[in-house]
Design a protein around this motif. Structure first.
Motif, short mmCIF file in Angstrom:
data_model
loop_
_atom_site.label_atom_id
_atom_site.label_comp_id
_atom_site.label_asym_id
_atom_site.label_seq_id
_atom_site.Cartn_x
_atom_site.Cartn_y
_atom_site.Cartn_z
N GLN A 56 0.81 -1.21 0.00
CA GLN A 56 0.00 0.00 0.00
C GLN A 56 0.85 1.27 0.00
O GLN A 56 0.31 2.38 -0.04
CB GLN A 56 -0.94 0.01 1.21
CG GLN A 56 -2.05 -1.04 1.13
CD GLN A 56 -3.00 -0.79 -0.01
OE1 GLN A 56 -3.29 0.35 -0.37
NE2 GLN A 56 -3.51 -1.86 -0.61
N LYS A 57 2.18 1.08 0.08
CA LYS A 57 3.13 2.21 0.02
C LYS A 57 2.89 3.24 1.12
O LYS A 57 2.81 4.44 0.87
CB LYS A 57 3.09 2.87 -1.36
CG LYS A 57 3.56 1.96 -2.49
CD LYS A 57 3.50 2.66 -3.83
CE LYS A 57 4.16 1.82 -4.93
NZ LYS A 57 3.60 0.45 -5.07
N ILE A 58 2.73 2.76 2.34
CA ILE A 58 2.56 3.67 3.46
C ILE A 58 3.51 3.29 4.59
O ILE A 58 4.00 2.16 4.66
CB ILE A 58 1.10 3.68 4.00
CG1 ILE A 58 0.69 2.30 4.50
CG2 ILE A 58 0.15 4.16 2.92
CD1 ILE A 58 -0.67 2.29 5.12
N LYS A 59 3.76 4.25 5.48
CA LYS A 59 4.65 4.06 6.61
C LYS A 59 3.83 4.03 7.90
O LYS A 59 2.79 4.67 8.01
CB LYS A 59 5.69 5.18 6.70
CG LYS A 59 6.42 5.48 5.41
CD LYS A 59 7.13 4.28 4.83
CE LYS A 59 7.82 4.65 3.52
NZ LYS A 59 8.26 3.44 2.79
N ALA A 60 4.34 3.29 8.88
CA ALA A 60 3.68 3.18 10.18
C ALA A 60 4.71 3.36 11.28
O ALA A 60 5.91 3.53 11.02
CB ALA A 60 2.99 1.82 10.30
N THR A 61 4.24 3.33 12.53
CA THR A 61 5.11 3.44 13.69
C THR A 61 4.96 2.18 14.53
O THR A 61 3.83 1.75 14.82
CB THR A 61 4.74 4.67 14.53
OG1 THR A 61 4.80 5.84 13.69
CG2 THR A 61 5.70 4.85 15.69
N PHE A 62 6.09 1.59 14.90
CA PHE A 62 6.09 0.36 15.70
C PHE A 62 6.61 0.66 17.10
O PHE A 62 7.66 1.29 17.26
CB PHE A 62 6.99 -0.68 15.03
CG PHE A 62 6.55 -1.11 13.66
CD1 PHE A 62 5.69 -2.18 13.49
CD2 PHE A 62 6.99 -0.43 12.54
CE1 PHE A 62 5.28 -2.58 12.23
CE2 PHE A 62 6.59 -0.82 11.27
CZ PHE A 62 5.72 -1.90 11.11
N PHE A 63 5.88 0.18 18.11
CA PHE A 63 6.31 0.31 19.50
C PHE A 63 6.78 -1.06 19.98
O PHE A 63 6.01 -2.03 19.99
CB PHE A 63 5.16 0.83 20.37
CG PHE A 63 4.84 2.28 20.11
CD1 PHE A 63 5.50 3.28 20.82
CD2 PHE A 63 3.92 2.65 19.14
CE1 PHE A 63 5.23 4.63 20.57
CE2 PHE A 63 3.63 3.99 18.88
CZ PHE A 63 4.30 4.97 19.60
#
Length: 256
Positions: A56-63
């Motif tokens: 989907q060509k998107i960035k996320a944040t991982f905790f």
């Protein structure tokens, strides 16, 4: 032959310009922002989530916390090194979820809190933490992540279970980490029972309720849910939010 080749080059150029214009138009008309975030969990769908984000060509944040995974190791073991390195290369962001997944229980004497680690040598034992010891739990994730990826976390953290008090949040702030929770509509429900909260229900709710500026929260795998949330919900949710005009950004939020 030369005319045919010239026409082919012209057609290709027109298509590329059209696609670029469409992309620019989509960015121009993208007026809302949502922040996808994922806590480690048992990592059973970690690669699935990563593949969807890439597609989907998107960035996320991982905790990140050092949690036990579905394959019997821990999420910050060397065996996960390439996974985290790949996510760094892809441009995602990362925050601390406390190293041993330490649940806040209640405030203690002045300057201290009671908390209970889920993993590590003191797993299941409620103990007192002062600012220094609590800060250590937050910072240990950054130290380990740096060893794995040669990259620092963003200066953000999330308390396991979202359980906090003003005192615990202040402790994190004094340690240099901003606490980041999630929005009510952003609770994606992947840890709920699939019998009472089937995937379609969770998808419909999130697709319609998420608003501009909301932070979502799901996990890279949950032990208790029988019908896995990903991939059933995640990709279609992204598609639905894009259709509503959302862009996807990483945390921490930037001042406008």
């Amino acid at each position: 032959m030369h005319l045919h080749a010239a026409l082919l080059r012209l057609t290709t150029l027109i298509v590329l310009v059209a696609c670029s214009s469409l992309g620019f138009a989509q960015e121009t008309h993208c007026k809302k922002t949502v922040y996808l975030s994922f806590d480690t969990g048992n990592m059973s769908v970690a690669q699935t989530v990563a593949d969807i984000l890439n597609r989907q060509k998107i960035k996320a944040t991982f905790f990140l916390a050092n949690e036990k995974t579905s394959r019997g190791d821990f999420s910050l073991d060397d065996s996960w090194k390439s996974f985290w390195q790949d996510r760094v290369r892809e441009g995602h962001h990362f925050g601390s979820h406390t190293y041993d997944h330490v649940y806040f229980v209640k405030d203690g004497p002045p300057g201290e809190i009671y908390a209970k680690p889920q993993f590590g040598p003191k797993a299941g034992v409620m103990s007192l933490y002062n600012e220094a010891s609590y800060c250590r739990e937050i910072r240990r994730v950054n130290e380990r992540f740096k060893e794995l990826t040669d990259t620092n976390l963003q200066p953000i953290w999330r308390a396991p279970g979202g359980k906090t008090s003003p005192r615990s949040i202040k402790m994190g702030s004094q340690c240099g980490y901003q606490h980041v929770g999630w929005s009510p509509a952003g609770f994606l429900g992947d840890e709920l029972s699939s019998q009472t909260h089937p995937n379609q229900m969770l998808l419909d709710k999130a697709s319609s309720k998420i608003e501009d500026g909301d932070i979502t929260m799901a996990h890279l795998g949950i032990w208790s849910r029988k019908d896995p949330w990903a991939p059933a919900v995640l990709e279609q949710l992204i598609v639905n939010l894009k259709a509503r005009g959302f862009c996807f950004a990483t945390l921490p939020k930037l001042d406008k």
